[in-house]
Design a protein around this motif. Structure first.
Motif, PDB file in Angstrom:
ATOM      1  N   GLN A  86       0.846  -1.204   0.000  1.00  8.01           N
ATOM      2  CA  GLN A  86       0.000   0.000   0.000  1.00  8.01           C
ATOM      3  C   GLN A  86       0.883   1.256   0.000  1.00  8.01           C
ATOM      4  OE1 GLN A  86      -1.194   1.260   3.945  1.00  8.01           O
ATOM      5  NE2 GLN A  86      -3.355   0.904   3.339  1.00  8.01           N
ATOM      6  N   GLN A  87       1.955   1.244   0.805  1.00  7.12           N
ATOM      7  CA  GLN A  87       2.830   2.410   0.887  1.00  7.12           C
ATOM      8  C   GLN A  87       3.626   2.602  -0.404  1.00  7.12           C
ATOM      9  OE1 GLN A  87       2.753   4.726   3.353  1.00  7.12           O
ATOM     10  NE2 GLN A  87       1.005   3.460   3.946  1.00  7.12           N
ATOM     11  N   GLN A  88       3.979   1.514  -1.067  1.00 10.49           N
ATOM     12  CA  GLN A  88       4.700   1.609  -2.351  1.00 10.49           C
ATOM     13  C   GLN A  88       3.855   2.329  -3.396  1.00 10.49           C
ATOM     14  OE1 GLN A  88       7.724  -2.292  -2.122  1.00 10.49           O
ATOM     15  NE2 GLN A  88       5.910  -2.357  -3.409  1.00 10.49           N
ATOM     16  N   LYS A  89       2.527   2.230  -3.261  1.00  5.70           N
ATOM     17  CA  LYS A  89       1.636   2.925  -4.211  1.00  5.70           C
ATOM     18  C   LYS A  89       1.368   4.357  -3.735  1.00  5.70           C
ATOM     19  CE  LYS A  89      -0.758  -1.397  -5.481  1.00  5.70           C
ATOM     20  NZ  LYS A  89      -0.432  -2.284  -4.308  1.00  5.70           N
ATOM     21  N   ALA A  90       1.199   4.504  -2.409  1.00  8.43           N
ATOM     22  CA  ALA A  90       0.836   5.822  -1.867  1.00  8.43           C
ATOM     23  C   ALA A  90       2.031   6.775  -1.795  1.00  8.43           C
ATOM     24  CB  ALA A  90       0.235   5.650  -0.469  1.00  8.43           C
ATOM     25  N   VAL A  91       3.204   6.229  -1.451  1.00  9.39           N
ATOM     26  CA  VAL A  91       4.421   7.054  -1.305  1.00  9.39           C
ATOM     27  C   VAL A  91       5.540   6.360  -2.083  1.00  9.39           C
ATOM     28  CG1 VAL A  91       5.954   8.234   0.330  1.00  9.39           C
ATOM     29  CG2 VAL A  91       3.608   7.619   1.021  1.00  9.39           C
ATOM     30  N   TYR A  96      11.267   0.753   1.216  1.00  8.85           N
ATOM     31  CA  TYR A  96      10.976   0.276   2.559  1.00  8.85           C
ATOM     32  C   TYR A  96      11.711  -1.024   2.880  1.00  8.85           C
ATOM     33  CZ  TYR A  96       7.482   3.755   1.541  1.00  8.85           C
ATOM     34  OH  TYR A  96       6.877   4.934   1.161  1.00  8.85           O
ATOM     35  N   PHE A  97      11.900  -1.241   4.184  1.00 10.47           N
ATOM     36  CA  PHE A  97      12.597  -2.437   4.661  1.00 10.47           C
ATOM     37  C   PHE A  97      11.616  -3.393   5.328  1.00 10.47           C
ATOM     38  CE2 PHE A  97      17.292  -1.499   4.726  1.00 10.47           C
ATOM     39  CZ  PHE A  97      17.235  -0.226   4.166  1.00 10.47           C
ATOM     40  N   GLN A  98      11.740  -4.670   4.974  1.00 12.64           N
ATOM     41  CA  GLN A  98      10.939  -5.720   5.613  1.00 12.64           C
ATOM     42  C   GLN A  98      11.881  -6.611   6.406  1.00 12.64           C
ATOM     43  OE1 GLN A  98       7.424  -6.696   5.569  1.00 12.64           O
ATOM     44  NE2 GLN A  98       8.339  -7.906   7.231  1.00 12.64           N
ATOM     45  N   SER A  99      11.706  -6.630   7.730  1.00 12.80           N
ATOM     46  CA  SER A  99      12.510  -7.519   8.559  1.00 12.80           C
ATOM     47  C   SER A  99      11.796  -8.864   8.663  1.00 12.80           C
ATOM     48  CB  SER A  99      12.704  -6.933   9.965  1.00 12.80           C
ATOM     49  OG  SER A  99      13.378  -7.872  10.803  1.00 12.80           O
ATOM     50  N   ILE A 100      12.572  -9.944   8.558  1.00 22.35           N
ATOM     51  CA  ILE A 100      11.979 -11.290   8.645  1.00 22.35           C
ATOM     52  C   ILE A 100      12.844 -12.204   9.509  1.00 22.35           C
ATOM     53  CG2 ILE A 100      10.784 -11.208   6.412  1.00 22.35           C
ATOM     54  CD1 ILE A 100      13.117 -12.913   5.262  1.00 22.35           C
ATOM     55  N   ALA A 101      12.218 -13.234  10.047  1.00 20.21           N
ATOM     56  CA  ALA A 101      12.944 -14.287  10.759  1.00 20.21           C
ATOM     57  C   ALA A 101      12.164 -15.588  10.668  1.00 20.21           C
ATOM     58  CB  ALA A 101      13.137 -13.926  12.229  1.00 20.21           C
ATOM     59  N   THR A 121       9.171  -4.110  -3.625  1.00 18.68           N
ATOM     60  CA  THR A 121      10.343  -3.590  -4.350  1.00 18.68           C
ATOM     61  C   THR A 121      11.373  -3.031  -3.356  1.00 18.68           C
ATOM     62  OG1 THR A 121       9.297  -1.420  -4.499  1.00 18.68           O
ATOM     63  CG2 THR A 121       8.946  -2.940  -6.362  1.00 18.68           C
ATOM     64  N   GLY A 122      11.247  -3.400  -2.091  1.00 20.88           N
ATOM     65  CA  GLY A 122      12.118  -2.845  -1.060  1.00 20.88           C
ATOM     66  C   GLY A 122      13.309  -3.714  -0.742  1.00 20.88           C
ATOM     67  N   VAL A 123      13.782  -3.579   0.482  1.00 26.03           N
ATOM     68  CA  VAL A 123      14.997  -4.246   0.943  1.00 26.03           C
ATOM     69  C   VAL A 123      14.632  -5.197   2.080  1.00 26.03           C
ATOM     70  CG1 VAL A 123      17.310  -3.879   1.911  1.00 26.03           C
ATOM     71  CG2 VAL A 123      16.344  -2.190   0.330  1.00 26.03           C
ATOM     72  N   VAL A 124      15.168  -6.398   2.060  1.00 30.65           N
ATOM     73  CA  VAL A 124      14.913  -7.396   3.109  1.00 30.65           C
ATOM     74  C   VAL A 124      16.020  -7.331   4.156  1.00 30.65           C
ATOM     75  CG1 VAL A 124      14.781  -9.859   3.652  1.00 30.65           C
ATOM     76  CG2 VAL A 124      13.618  -8.947   1.616  1.00 30.65           C
TER      77      VAL A 124
END
Ligand SMILES: O=C(O)c1[nH]c(=O)[nH]c(=O)c1Cl
Length: 312
Positions: A86-91, A96-101, A121-124
């Protein structure tokens, strides 16, 4: 004078952002970072399914920092993917960064496959250092497992990806980890996560201050800064130039951010101080950092990044 930076070939208007776990649990908190002076945000570390985490009280602040044993409470990866989509479309001008574990290699692969198949399209940021899941070891201290995970990760995932590491306290460990990490096309290494399993006591009541794990928890804030700076600089000195450094730990002033960048950081993340002060901290830190740069005659971060002087 600019505090902009580039990471993984992506431009960010500001080098300051939140640390995973702080002000990033849900859309309400993430919106507040999105609407602040932060250059971007990272989500709370997302797991395969949502988690309620450990029992409260599980976070406590002191005048010198914080202790936490949250237990990885999060909304689950899909929630954060939906929010970022949603943020990739709005801003769209921000990344943006997505943290995962994952709790095992199969889960790591599953999480990355989900991200790969999405419009992300962000960074992991792969968290290899959560100290507070009872019964689960700190992956970052198991060097063989780190190598095994990264080998598999780069077989399945093609986008920009970095790792969040625990602090190390031995020069040989810096050498050994850097040798492993230099084998992989990592976008960055984020040093450091909290110092695992510290203990903060209320001596009046003669009790621990958080409920989980008999009061043991990850230590952040002023307590963490010298260790954070050392890890940032140690990896900056050892890693190949294509692996950038994100500096995390003990940042509560423009001076602290300046010091992380002087040690080699390309981006700096704020945790404990953000928890205490709220997202307006980013306006203060940015102004303080710019003032320091002005006083020293610097106009961009590249003027001083990594240029720490020794006494020899
Ligand atoms: O207890 C936590 O949720 C937690 N707490 C931390 O201090 N670092 C982490 O990476 C995690 Cl995942």
């Amino acid at each position: 004078i600019s505090t902009k930076t580039t990471l993984a070939g992506i431009h960010f208007d500001n080098c300051l952002m939140n640390a995973a776990g702080v002000y990033c649990y849900d859309a309400s908190e993430l919106n507040q970072i999105q609407n602040s002076m932060a250059g971007t945000f990272v989500t709370k570390t997302g797991t395969v399914t949502p988690r309620t985490g450990n029992q409260v009280p599980r976070y406590r602040a002191t005048h010198l920092g914080s202790i936490n044993s949250m237990g990885l409470p999060n909304k689950g990866l899909q929630y954060y993917m939906d929010y970022i989509s949603q943020q990739q479309k709005a801003v769209p001008h921000k990344t943006y960064f997505q943290s995962i574990a994952g709790f095992n290699l199969a889960e790591d692969e599953y999480l990355l496959a989900q991200i790969q198949a999405s419009d992300f399209t962000g960074v992991v940021e792969l968290n290899l250092s959560c100290p507070n899941v009872p019964g689960k070891p700190q992956i970052g201290y198991d060097f063989e497992t780190v190598e095994k995970i990264l080998t598999r990760v780069f077989e399945v995932y093609r986008g920009p990806l970095g790792i969040k590491l625990p602090p190390y306290f031995d020069i040989v460990h810096f050498d050994q980890m850097a040798t492993i990490l230099n084998q992989f096309p990592l976008a960055f290494v984020n040093s450091v996560n909290s110092i695992g399993n510290g203990l903060i006591i209320d001596s009046l009541s003669e009790r621990v201050t958080i409920k989980p794990k008999h009061g043991f928890g990850g230590i952040g804030g002023d307590y963490l800064k010298p260790t954070a700076l050392a890890n940032v600089h140690a990896f900056y000195q050892r890693l190949k130039p294509s692996i950038q450094i994100i500096g995390t730990g003990g940042i509560k002033s423009g001076q602290d951010a300046f010091e992380h960048i002087l040690c080699g950081a390309s981006m700096v993340q704020v945790g404990t101080a953000l928890h205490a002060e709220g997202p307006q901290i980013f306006a203060r830190l940015t102004a303080e950092l710019k003032t320091i740069m002005y006083q020293k005659g610097y106009t961009t971060l590249t003027d001083f990044r990594g240029k720490l002087n020794y006494l020899d």
